[in-house]
Write an enzyme that holds these catalytic residues in place. Sequence first.
Site, PDB file in Angstrom:
ATOM      1  N   ASP A 209    -127.260  13.034  43.151  1.00  0.00           N
ATOM      2  CA  ASP A 209    -127.523  11.707  43.699  1.00  0.00           C
ATOM      3  C   ASP A 209    -128.134  11.802  45.093  1.00  0.00           C
ATOM      4  O   ASP A 209    -127.719  12.644  45.896  1.00  0.00           O
ATOM      5  CB  ASP A 209    -126.191  10.944  43.772  1.00  0.00           C
ATOM      6  CG  ASP A 209    -126.377   9.499  44.193  1.00  0.00           C
ATOM      7  OD1 ASP A 209    -126.856   8.717  43.364  1.00  0.00           O
ATOM      8  OD2 ASP A 209    -126.055   9.154  45.344  1.00  0.00           O
ATOM      9  N   GLU A 251    -125.492  31.316  37.584  1.00  0.00           N
ATOM     10  CA  GLU A 251    -124.345  32.066  37.038  1.00  0.00           C
ATOM     11  C   GLU A 251    -123.877  31.476  35.719  1.00  0.00           C
ATOM     12  O   GLU A 251    -123.329  32.163  34.873  1.00  0.00           O
ATOM     13  CB  GLU A 251    -123.159  31.994  38.012  1.00  0.00           C
ATOM     14  CG  GLU A 251    -123.271  32.855  39.221  1.00  0.00           C
ATOM     15  CD  GLU A 251    -122.102  32.571  40.169  1.00  0.00           C
ATOM     16  OE1 GLU A 251    -120.964  32.366  39.690  1.00  0.00           O
ATOM     17  OE2 GLU A 251    -122.345  32.529  41.384  1.00  0.00           O
TER      18      GLU A 251
HETATM   19  C1  NOJ Z   1    -128.470   6.320  43.735  1.00  0.00           C
HETATM   20  C2  NOJ Z   1    -127.677   5.814  42.574  1.00  0.00           C
HETATM   21  O1  NOJ Z   1    -128.456   5.897  41.411  1.00  0.00           O
HETATM   22  C3  NOJ Z   1    -127.279   4.414  42.927  1.00  0.00           C
HETATM   23  O2  NOJ Z   1    -126.729   3.733  41.836  1.00  0.00           O
HETATM   24  C4  NOJ Z   1    -126.327   4.472  44.093  1.00  0.00           C
HETATM   25  O3  NOJ Z   1    -126.022   3.157  44.507  1.00  0.00           O
HETATM   26  C5  NOJ Z   1    -126.928   5.233  45.273  1.00  0.00           C
HETATM   27  N1  NOJ Z   1    -127.618   6.434  44.883  1.00  0.00           N
HETATM   28  C6  NOJ Z   1    -125.854   5.609  46.263  1.00  0.00           C
HETATM   29  O4  NOJ Z   1    -125.042   6.615  45.736  1.00  0.00           O
END
Ligand code: NOJ
Length: 538
Positions: A209, A251
Amino acid sequence: MAAPHAPRTDDWWRDAVIYQVYPRSFADGDGDGTGDLAGVRARLPYLAELGVDAVWFTPWYASPLVDGGYDVADYRTIDPAFGTLAEAEKLIAEAAALDLRVIVDIVPNHVSDQHTWFQAALAAGPGSAERERFHFRPGRGENGELPPNNWPSQFSGPTWTRVPDGEWYLHLFTPEQPDLNWAHPEVRQEHEDVLRFWFERGVAGVRIDSAALLAKDPALADFEEGVDPHPYIDQDELHDIYRSWRAIADEYGGVFVGEVWLPDAERFARYLRPDELHTAFNFTFLSCPWEPGRLRRTIDDTLAEHAPVGAPATWVLCNHDVTRTVTRYGRDDTGFDFAAKRFGTPTDLALGSRRARAAALLTLALPGSVYLYQGEELGLPEAEIPLDRIQDPMHFRSGGTDPGRDGCRVPLPWEADAPYCGFGAGAVPWLPQPEDWAQYAVDRQSADAASMLALYRQALRLRRAEPGFGDGPMRWLPAEEGVLAFARPGGVICVVNLSAAPAGLPPHRELLLASGPLGADGTLPPDTAVWLRAADGA
Ligand code: NOJ
């Protein structure tokens, strides 16, 4: 049910179709109105039959769910609303038995404010070692009443929140998502341990993310429009972090897909160097309007930017953050732009649906891997959520002007005639399903050879059977104005008509699949795509 299939190569991820599950809205096994792992486990055969290769789960960890689970309180625990770790382990094993790989979502930029580290930081006070894992600072102004810098948020609203002892902490998203300090060795160590924790449990990959946001300018200097480098996007230090992650993934034979929103193609490709991430989402394609010239350029640019680093492209039309494809393509401006999200935009769903069908064939024919967001295979449109049921913090942080992302997160319709369309048999779903949701239900579409679901099932079956699809070269073919035509190895051709007039088809031996009916004279109507077997088989 389709027979389980063997991957074509060990590098399964180079041409995989990966299905994104938003667990809260996929299927509710225990009838409490929230989707869960029991629901997913019961529906794994559906995913196997659909013909996808892997399933990416948006965060399923313990979380107050302020930002749909992207506020993680504990990476080693499943949120009780979704199930238990033991169930997740069973799910991974059951998926493997169906030849479905599992990808988990790691959110390294921030944690929940309920995470033990943040709670400890609050309790320990200014100057403590506990605060070093985050970005705590005194404020500016005479009495520290102003935030430490002017950084813009990834959601609207401020990026700093003041705590009672007077210090401020940084959060690029909501105040409930404090940013971690990636210059701190414990932050790095902890994430390496979390990666191992999930790889040890048999996951095949990790989605990262906000992958380009982790590292911050150490001085936390003010942001200035147009001045490079940006103080928190795409800092060079990130590459060192991902190199150490890659060594861990290697790994276990695991793979990464990074959420990297970066306009600069060369900077984007750096994340995909052979010792860094395997893949990253192609948001340029997702953001591209339904326009032939721009689509062709986006495809060319994507392939050109991936080639030097040897990484396969990914193709994405939709996810849990953006307006659903059918709705987007049914609007005047079909390019996705967060800033342009608004209430009440006129939408022609029939047009959007035709285009989404054509886009599915285009996308699945391109070289690389494809991401499919739950409900995309059902042709779900973006739902209008009544104001009093909206949950997404993006809506509230915009002062109520942005509808937020709930419209693409509505619980799935499985059975047309069951309560809540078969999402779950008990409580009211956490987000309301629109009244006309039954028409999109899986059982209804399974019985209709012309449905979106039937199209996806056929396309995925063919994509798997035809060796020319997936990773590998493509070649543009001469085509009429507004038509995109390209050949893949082995003589498969994809033609998409983005013009307003019917188009002729290139010579071919067989029509493999069409996104909609052809004209009586055999022409390709507007907003329609076909897969053909070339006349010469070349
Ligand atoms: C991207 C994620 O896809 C989204 O849903 C989220 O709100 C933000 N990153 C923050 O983690």
